[in-house]
Scaffold this motif. Structure first.
Motif, short mmCIF file in Angstrom:
data_model
loop_
_atom_site.label_atom_id
_atom_site.label_comp_id
_atom_site.label_asym_id
_atom_site.label_seq_id
_atom_site.Cartn_x
_atom_site.Cartn_y
_atom_site.Cartn_z
N HIS A 45 -176.59 -31.83 -65.57
CA HIS A 45 -176.24 -32.78 -66.61
C HIS A 45 -177.15 -33.99 -66.55
N ARG A 50 -173.72 -35.34 -70.28
CA ARG A 50 -173.93 -34.20 -71.19
C ARG A 50 -174.51 -33.03 -70.40
N THR A 52 -176.70 -29.98 -69.66
CA THR A 52 -178.00 -29.52 -70.15
C THR A 52 -178.31 -28.10 -69.70
N GLN A 64 -166.13 -19.68 -71.02
CA GLN A 64 -166.90 -20.08 -72.19
C GLN A 64 -168.31 -19.52 -72.09
N GLU A 67 -173.72 -21.26 -74.55
CA GLU A 67 -173.91 -22.05 -75.77
C GLU A 67 -172.74 -23.01 -75.99
N GLN A 68 -171.52 -22.53 -75.74
CA GLN A 68 -170.34 -23.40 -75.89
C GLN A 68 -170.39 -24.54 -74.89
N LEU A 70 -172.94 -25.90 -73.40
CA LEU A 70 -174.04 -26.84 -73.62
C LEU A 70 -173.75 -27.82 -74.77
N ARG A 71 -172.66 -27.61 -75.48
CA ARG A 71 -172.24 -28.57 -76.50
C ARG A 71 -171.25 -29.59 -75.93
N LEU A 72 -170.93 -29.48 -74.65
CA LEU A 72 -169.90 -30.31 -74.04
C LEU A 72 -170.50 -31.32 -73.06
N ASP A 73 -169.65 -32.25 -72.64
CA ASP A 73 -170.02 -33.13 -71.54
C ASP A 73 -168.97 -32.94 -70.44
N GLN A 76 -165.16 -32.98 -70.80
CA GLN A 76 -164.52 -31.85 -71.46
C GLN A 76 -164.33 -30.64 -70.55
N GLN A 108 -161.33 -22.85 -70.94
CA GLN A 108 -161.22 -22.89 -72.39
C GLN A 108 -159.78 -22.66 -72.85
#
Length: 157
Positions: A45, A50, A52, A64, A67-68, A70-73, A76, A108
């Motif tokens: 991160h 975030r 990465t 998850q 891709e899912q 990598l949209r999170l921080d 979450q 998730q």
């Protein structure tokens, strides 16, 4: 020292996705394979929290896709994560320094599990990244609870 720098460069190159170029470096591909087959969940991160990059075990543990995730921080995926406090701790970290903490990671499906997380700071070409390795401690915690329950308090006897 040179080995540590080479390891860190390989990690960041993998985190940046450079192993997916048209002519991938064999060393980077091999390194990515090692990371993806690690038994601990690994999260890379930035200084804001975030995500990465993640490895395969992180995806399996949290239910998850890459891709899912990598949209999170981190707020979450970690229960009760305090972003401002964490940012202060990360800014104070020196490259090579490790922090260890007990957290609850969030799946998730909304369930969580206890984990020991070790976070290290890497600085390559003036850019800081953080590698967090998370180990599920559910079994270890249950075993400790059993041992604690079996102990006899000498004052009770």
């Amino acid at each position: 020292m040179l080995r540590a720098k080479a390891f860190a460069r390989g990690l960041l190159a993998a985190a940046r996705g450079s192993w997916r170029t048209a002519t991938p470096d064999a060393g980077q591909s091999r390194f990515r394979a090692y990371v993806d087959h690690a038994t601990d969940a690994m999260f890379v991160h930035d200084g804001t929290g975030r995500l990465t990059d993640v490895n395969r075990q992180a995806c399996v543990a949290l239910g998850q896709t890459r891709e899912q995730l990598l949209r999170l921080d981190l707020s979450q995926v970690m229960q009760g994560f305090d972003v401002p406090h964490a940012r202060q701790a990360w800014q104070a970290m020196q490259p090579g320094q490790l922090l260890t903490q007990q957290v609850r990671l969030l799946r998730q499906d909304g369930t969580s599990f206890p984990a020991e997380v070790r976070v290290g700071c890497l600085e390559i070409d003036g850019q800081r990244s953080y590698l967090a390795s998370a180990r599920d401690t559910t079994d270890r915690d249950a075993q400790q609870a059993e041992r604690d329950a079996e102990r006899v308090d000498p004052e009770v006897v």
